[in-house]
Scaffold this motif. Structure first.
Motif, short mmCIF file in Angstrom:
data_model
loop_
_atom_site.label_atom_id
_atom_site.label_comp_id
_atom_site.label_asym_id
_atom_site.label_seq_id
_atom_site.Cartn_x
_atom_site.Cartn_y
_atom_site.Cartn_z
N VAL A 58 7.83 3.65 4.96
CA VAL A 58 6.85 3.43 4.32
C VAL A 58 6.43 4.68 3.36
O VAL A 58 5.63 4.17 2.02
N GLU A 59 6.88 5.99 3.59
CA GLU A 59 6.52 7.05 2.87
C GLU A 59 7.47 6.78 1.41
O GLU A 59 7.18 7.67 0.68
N GLN A 60 8.51 6.03 1.50
CA GLN A 60 9.62 5.89 0.39
C GLN A 60 9.06 4.50 -0.33
O GLN A 60 9.69 4.19 -1.37
N VAL A 61 7.98 3.94 -0.08
CA VAL A 61 7.70 2.58 -0.61
C VAL A 61 6.66 3.07 -1.97
O VAL A 61 5.96 3.76 -1.92
N ASN A 62 7.03 2.37 -2.82
CA ASN A 62 6.20 2.57 -4.02
C ASN A 62 4.79 2.10 -4.10
O ASN A 62 4.74 0.92 -4.43
N PRO A 63 3.58 2.74 -3.93
CA PRO A 63 2.46 2.11 -3.93
C PRO A 63 1.89 1.26 -4.96
O PRO A 63 1.19 0.19 -4.51
N ALA A 64 2.25 1.65 -6.22
CA ALA A 64 2.13 0.85 -7.31
C ALA A 64 2.64 -0.51 -7.39
O ALA A 64 1.97 -1.59 -7.64
N LEU A 65 3.76 -0.27 -6.99
CA LEU A 65 4.50 -1.67 -7.00
C LEU A 65 4.07 -2.78 -5.68
O LEU A 65 3.87 -4.06 -6.11
N VAL A 66 3.84 -2.13 -4.84
CA VAL A 66 3.36 -2.91 -3.60
C VAL A 66 1.90 -3.42 -3.86
O VAL A 66 1.71 -4.40 -3.74
N SER A 67 1.18 -2.58 -4.55
CA SER A 67 -0.42 -3.00 -4.84
C SER A 67 -0.33 -4.06 -6.07
O SER A 67 -1.13 -5.14 -5.95
N TYR A 68 0.57 -3.92 -6.93
CA TYR A 68 0.63 -4.91 -8.18
C TYR A 68 1.05 -6.26 -7.26
O TYR A 68 0.56 -7.36 -7.85
N LEU A 69 2.13 -6.23 -6.40
CA LEU A 69 2.61 -7.58 -6.08
C LEU A 69 1.37 -8.39 -4.91
O LEU A 69 1.35 -9.29 -4.93
N ILE A 70 0.73 -7.38 -4.53
CA ILE A 70 -0.43 -7.99 -3.50
C ILE A 70 -1.55 -8.67 -4.47
O ILE A 70 -2.00 -9.58 -4.26
N GLU A 71 -1.85 -7.87 -5.72
CA GLU A 71 -2.73 -8.49 -6.42
C GLU A 71 -2.56 -9.64 -7.11
O GLU A 71 -3.55 -10.31 -7.61
N ARG A 72 -1.20 -10.07 -7.49
CA ARG A 72 -0.69 -10.98 -8.37
C ARG A 72 -0.58 -12.31 -7.60
O ARG A 72 -0.48 -13.33 -8.55
N THR A 73 -0.45 -12.35 -6.21
CA THR A 73 -0.28 -13.44 -5.57
C THR A 73 -1.43 -14.11 -5.15
O THR A 73 -2.48 -13.36 -5.10
#
Length: 227
Positions: free
Chosen positions: A212-227
């Motif tokens: 999880v430390e290597q996951v891009n927070p901006a990308l994950v948050s974007y995908l969560i918010e757009r669905t």
């Protein structure tokens, strides 16, 4: 009123690992970070670690905090717990999002995974990780957390808490995410669950490994918010 978002961490982890993602999502959500029993300094339970135990703890938190319009985002094991809740307590959840969740468990899989939970090997080969685990779980003994987790995985290998047919009954809208560099979770098992769920979307995260430390927070948050 903001929608509620409950974030669940992975095995041997803690909610502190997901603060960066939580921070980005706090603009549009009432974000709740949750530590499973015995993790992140929480009191160790008198029962063995299990998906059912963790699900019950999450359910109690949802009820106590009266979370409404709830989305659960679960990383790795947290995603499995989220699906377990969706199967048995669907009335409390509006949406499920998972990232890097291992859905397929059998004895061979469990045997492979518990090899990575050897405390002595971690101390010898990756002392920085050992130190991080010690800090993350204090005042609990991180080696105890690893052993309890290994025992849980062995039991999951013997009897997977969620069977393939269970996912067909989970009608809650879901987003199943997997990193394209994830070496712990296979694309095949992820696609199988995605296809089994009646109302699901799937996202492949580019350049993303399992930790999880290597996951891009901006990308994950974007995908969560757009669905």
């Amino acid at each position: 009123m903001k929608r509620s978002l409950l974030i669940l961490h992975g095995a041997i982890g803690a909610s502190s690992q997901l603060k960066a993602i939580a921070g980005k999502l706090s603009v549009n959500y009432d974000v709740h970070l949750f530590d499973f029993p015995g993790h992140g300094g929480k009191e160790l339970p008198d029962k063995p670690f299990s998906i059912a135990l963790f699900s019950a703890a999450v359910l109690s938190y949802i009820q106590e905090n009266k979370l409404q319009q709830l989305t659960i985002f679960g990383y790795s094991m947290g995603g499995y717990v989220a699906m377990h809740l969706a199967k048995y307590y669907p009335a409390f959840i509006n949406r499920i999002i998972t990232l890097g969740t291992k859905f397929h468990w059998d004895e061979a899989t469990a045997s492979k995974e518990i090899k990575m939970l050897d405390a002595a090997a971690i101390v010898a080969k990756v002392p920085a990780f050992a130190a991080a685990l010690e800090e993350m779980h204090a005042p609990n003994d991180w080696k105890d957390i690893l052993q309890r987790t290994a025992n849980m995985l062995i039991e999951m290998g013997r009897d997977n808490p969620l069977k393939p047919e269970d996912y067909k009954e989970i009608k809650i809208p879901s987003l199943i995410m997997l990193g394209d560099r994830d070496r712990m979770v296979t694309l095949e098992e992820t696609v199988a669950i995605y296809k089994s769920l009646p109302d699901a979307q799937m996202a492949m995260l580019p350049g993303t490994p399992h930790p999880v430390e290597q996951v891009n927070p901006a990308l994950v948050s974007y995908l969560i918010e757009r669905t």
